[in-house]
Design a protein around this motif. Structure first.
Motif, PDB file in Angstrom:
ATOM      1  N   ALA A 112     -30.664 -33.101  -2.559  1.00 33.89           N
ATOM      2  CA  ALA A 112     -29.581 -33.123  -1.569  1.00 33.89           C
ATOM      3  C   ALA A 112     -28.495 -34.083  -2.049  1.00 33.89           C
ATOM      4  O   ALA A 112     -28.773 -35.018  -2.807  1.00 33.89           O
ATOM      5  N   THR A 113     -27.271 -33.873  -1.570  1.00 36.66           N
ATOM      6  CA  THR A 113     -26.167 -34.768  -1.960  1.00 36.66           C
ATOM      7  C   THR A 113     -26.486 -36.222  -1.608  1.00 36.66           C
ATOM      8  O   THR A 113     -26.232 -37.128  -2.405  1.00 36.66           O
TER       9      THR A 113
ATOM     10  N   ARG B 231     -19.067 -36.710   8.340  1.00 39.04           N
ATOM     11  CA  ARG B 231     -18.942 -37.962   7.557  1.00 39.04           C
ATOM     12  C   ARG B 231     -19.888 -37.954   6.337  1.00 39.04           C
ATOM     13  O   ARG B 231     -19.557 -38.440   5.258  1.00 39.04           O
ATOM     14  N   VAL B 232     -21.100 -37.395   6.563  1.00 33.13           N
ATOM     15  CA  VAL B 232     -22.122 -37.379   5.516  1.00 33.13           C
ATOM     16  C   VAL B 232     -22.425 -35.916   5.181  1.00 33.13           C
ATOM     17  O   VAL B 232     -22.582 -35.081   6.079  1.00 33.13           O
ATOM     18  N   SER B 233     -22.516 -35.605   3.911  1.00 29.00           N
ATOM     19  CA  SER B 233     -22.770 -34.228   3.489  1.00 29.00           C
ATOM     20  C   SER B 233     -24.125 -33.725   3.995  1.00 29.00           C
ATOM     21  O   SER B 233     -25.122 -34.431   3.938  1.00 29.00           O
ATOM     22  N   ARG B 234     -24.135 -32.477   4.443  1.00 27.03           N
ATOM     23  CA  ARG B 234     -25.383 -31.829   4.850  1.00 27.03           C
ATOM     24  C   ARG B 234     -25.983 -30.990   3.724  1.00 27.03           C
ATOM     25  O   ARG B 234     -26.989 -30.316   3.932  1.00 27.03           O
TER      26      ARG B 234
ATOM     27  N   SER C 278     -21.833 -41.791   2.501  1.00 30.87           N
ATOM     28  CA  SER C 278     -20.709 -41.085   3.130  1.00 30.87           C
ATOM     29  C   SER C 278     -19.788 -40.429   2.112  1.00 30.87           C
ATOM     30  O   SER C 278     -19.775 -40.794   0.942  1.00 30.87           O
ATOM     31  N   GLY C 279     -18.985 -39.483   2.596  1.00 27.72           N
ATOM     32  CA  GLY C 279     -17.895 -38.959   1.772  1.00 27.72           C
ATOM     33  C   GLY C 279     -17.825 -37.450   1.709  1.00 27.72           C
ATOM     34  O   GLY C 279     -18.792 -36.745   2.003  1.00 27.72           O
ATOM     35  N   LEU C 280     -16.649 -36.997   1.315  1.00 29.16           N
ATOM     36  CA  LEU C 280     -16.389 -35.565   1.157  1.00 29.16           C
ATOM     37  C   LEU C 280     -17.283 -34.993   0.062  1.00 29.16           C
ATOM     38  O   LEU C 280     -17.505 -35.636  -0.950  1.00 29.16           O
ATOM     39  N   ASP C 281     -17.776 -33.768   0.292  1.00 23.75           N
ATOM     40  CA  ASP C 281     -18.642 -33.127  -0.702  1.00 23.75           C
ATOM     41  C   ASP C 281     -18.226 -31.670  -0.846  1.00 23.75           C
ATOM     42  O   ASP C 281     -18.292 -30.918   0.121  1.00 23.75           O
ATOM     43  N   PRO C 282     -17.826 -31.263  -2.021  1.00 28.41           N
ATOM     44  CA  PRO C 282     -17.421 -29.863  -2.214  1.00 28.41           C
ATOM     45  C   PRO C 282     -18.554 -28.878  -1.908  1.00 28.41           C
ATOM     46  O   PRO C 282     -18.290 -27.700  -1.653  1.00 28.41           O
ATOM     47  N   MET C 283     -19.809 -29.353  -1.897  1.00 28.97           N
ATOM     48  CA  MET C 283     -20.932 -28.473  -1.624  1.00 28.97           C
ATOM     49  C   MET C 283     -21.168 -28.253  -0.126  1.00 28.97           C
ATOM     50  O   MET C 283     -22.040 -27.483   0.262  1.00 28.97           O
ATOM     51  N   ASP C 284     -20.444 -28.976   0.723  1.00 26.42           N
ATOM     52  CA  ASP C 284     -20.597 -28.811   2.172  1.00 26.42           C
ATOM     53  C   ASP C 284     -19.207 -28.647   2.784  1.00 26.42           C
ATOM     54  O   ASP C 284     -18.446 -29.606   2.901  1.00 26.42           O
ATOM     55  N   SER C 285     -18.893 -27.422   3.178  1.00 26.39           N
ATOM     56  CA  SER C 285     -17.543 -27.131   3.661  1.00 26.39           C
ATOM     57  C   SER C 285     -17.253 -27.816   4.991  1.00 26.39           C
ATOM     58  O   SER C 285     -16.109 -27.890   5.417  1.00 26.39           O
ATOM     59  N   THR C 286     -18.274 -28.322   5.670  1.00 32.03           N
ATOM     60  CA  THR C 286     -18.024 -29.045   6.920  1.00 32.03           C
ATOM     61  C   THR C 286     -17.942 -30.551   6.691  1.00 32.03           C
ATOM     62  O   THR C 286     -17.794 -31.311   7.638  1.00 32.03           O
TER      63      THR C 286
END
Ligand code: GLN
Length: 454
Positions: free
Chosen positions: A86-87, A178-181, A212-220
């Protein structure tokens, strides 16, 4: 102090107490030891270190870990070894934390006591006759029992905050997004968030910072800059305006729980904050709304467990349809089946408008309740749960009283805002939790307020 010693200490403690507490499902001993050695070896050779350098951490078993068994406490995944991390697990690795093992939970995160695990019941370390809460019961109990200083949980309707409250530790559900799923096995995708469970507020801020942070693998996941959470702890609460919803201190809330919240408010007043009673008028519909929406989403998300792609497959089935049926009948526990049936019903044509669509509309009203209060107030405060930890077995025969335990945490998920539970007292030797709810992406202010109780 070497990382190897820290990791050894963690496994030693698990060896001493986990027979009784039952927090862990799988241990990562060989790899954790090898990684600890690697970190120790690197000590003299570099001058920048990961944010969580050498820290032992436990991971809830619905977060996938490469080559390390991930079951969601379900028989249907009892032999599932993921092929990726997982991310959040990758981020822990970048922060140089050491994954100690995987933690017990209610099957697919459906429950409030960890009694719905397909494998074992986790006990509350403060009193082994009581539940640790759920669904992240293993995550909260492992930290409370001193087996690991940090753990990750997931919170769809309260599953980080409620067990943190029952076990006397600090648990935060971050803002949705806030946190990638990515790599969190989905229960209700529009509500699920991964978050940190720790012994104190400072550790919590560090762990949130790391995951925390933006993750290209989770569009939400949200394209919002990650704030400096750790520095928030240096700021005081002077001048902060607190709203206390009258619905959170009313009927059904234990007198001792109520009193502990009022005492906490006095502490904050003493530090220069002010509070007033406010209202979240649609809270009374939150439970019904949540169980409709979360079960609807779950019924779709859990369709993938069909005996073909992952984990368990029933043998002796005569044809494909029988194989699906038998696999799912044998693999899923009662609570999971209950949710799948409820969700499938709510989504079926002819009922969709009356249930699913209506629940979505009410969700918008609940979200608006929070927005209205946050126009005038910086945080909302109330109890995390109406009662302290209940006894093992006390609510297992009555799903509705089990559901009712989440009445104060669920609105926060429906609104997508962040909330923390911090210890604020005891009742008959069992910990109580104070819930501090913030504006979207304002975890910093939550930590400032939470830090007043350290
Ligand atoms: N107890 C709630 C439920 O059973 C919340 C679970 C969670 O947050 N994962 O759905």
């Amino acid at each position: 102090l070497r990382v190897e010693d820290l990791v050894e200490e963690s496994y030693k403690r698990i060896g001493e107490v986990d027979d009784k507490v039952g927090a862990f499902l799988a241990l990562n001993e060989d790899k954790a030891r090898a990684y600890a050695k690697e970190l120790d070896g690197a000590l003299g050779t570099k001058d920048s270190f990961g944010l969580l350098f050498g820290m032992p951490i436990g991971v809830k078993d619905n977060i996938v870990t490469k080559d390390l068994r991930t079951t969601c406490s379900s028989k249907i995944l009892e032999n599932f070894d993921p092929i990726y991390d997982a991310t959040v697990v990758n981020k822990l690795r970048s922060a140089e934390a050491v994954t100690i093992g995987k933690l017990n939970m209610d099957e697919f995160a459906m429950g409030s006591s960890t009694e719905n695990s397909g494998f074992k019941v986790t006990k509350n370390p403060w009193n082994l006759d009581h539940v640790p809460g759920g669904s992240s019961g293993g995550s909260a109990a492992s930290v409370a029992a001193g087996e690991v200083p940090f753990s990750l949980g997931s919170d769809t309707g309260g599953s980080i905050r409620q067990p943190a409250s029952f076990c006397g530790v600090v648990g935060l559900k971050p803002t949705y997004g806030r946190v990638s799923r990515y790599g969190l096995v989905a229960f209700a995708s529009s509500l699920d968030q991964i978050g940190p469970i720790t012994r104190n507020v400072e550790d919590n801020a560090y762990l949130l910072q790391a995951i925390s942070g933006l993750d290209p693998m989770d569009s939400t996941s949200a394209n919002v800059e990650v704030a400096d959470y750790v520095s928030a702890l240096k700021e005081d609460v002077k001048g902060l305006k607190i709203g206390v919803p009258k619905e959170y201190l009313g009927e059904g809330v234990d007198e001792e729980v109520r009193q502990s919240v009022l005492d906490a408010l006095k502490v904050l007043e003493g530090l220069g904050a002010t509070w007033e009673e406010v209202s979240l008028p649609h809270s009374k519909y939150a439970l019904a709304t949540y169980y409709l929406l979360s079960s609807s989403e779950a019924s779709a998300n859990l369709a993938r467990f069909d005996g073909v792609r992952y984990g368990y497959r029933a043998d002796n089935a005569e044809n494909l349809i029988e194989m699906y049926k038998q696999t799912r009948s044998e693999g899923f526990g009662d609570e999971v089946k209950r949710r799948i049936m409820l969700g499938t019903f709510a989504l079926s044509s002819g009922y969709y408008d009356a249930y699913y669509k209506k629940a979505q509309q009410v969700r918008t009203l609940i979200k608006k309740d929070f927005e209205d209060v946050f126009e005038k107030y910086d945080v909302i405060i109330g109890p995390t749960t109406p009662t302290p930890a209940f006894k093992i077995g006390e609510k297992t025969n009555d799903p509705l009283t089990m559901y009712a335990n989440d009445i104060l945490t669920i609105p926060v998920n429906l609104a997508g805002v962040p909330g923390i539970s911090v210890p604020c007292g005891f009742s008959n030797g069992l910990p109580l939790g104070l819930q501090i709810i913030g504006k979207h992406f304002d975890e910093r202010t939550i930590y400032r307020v939470a830090n007043a109780f350290e």
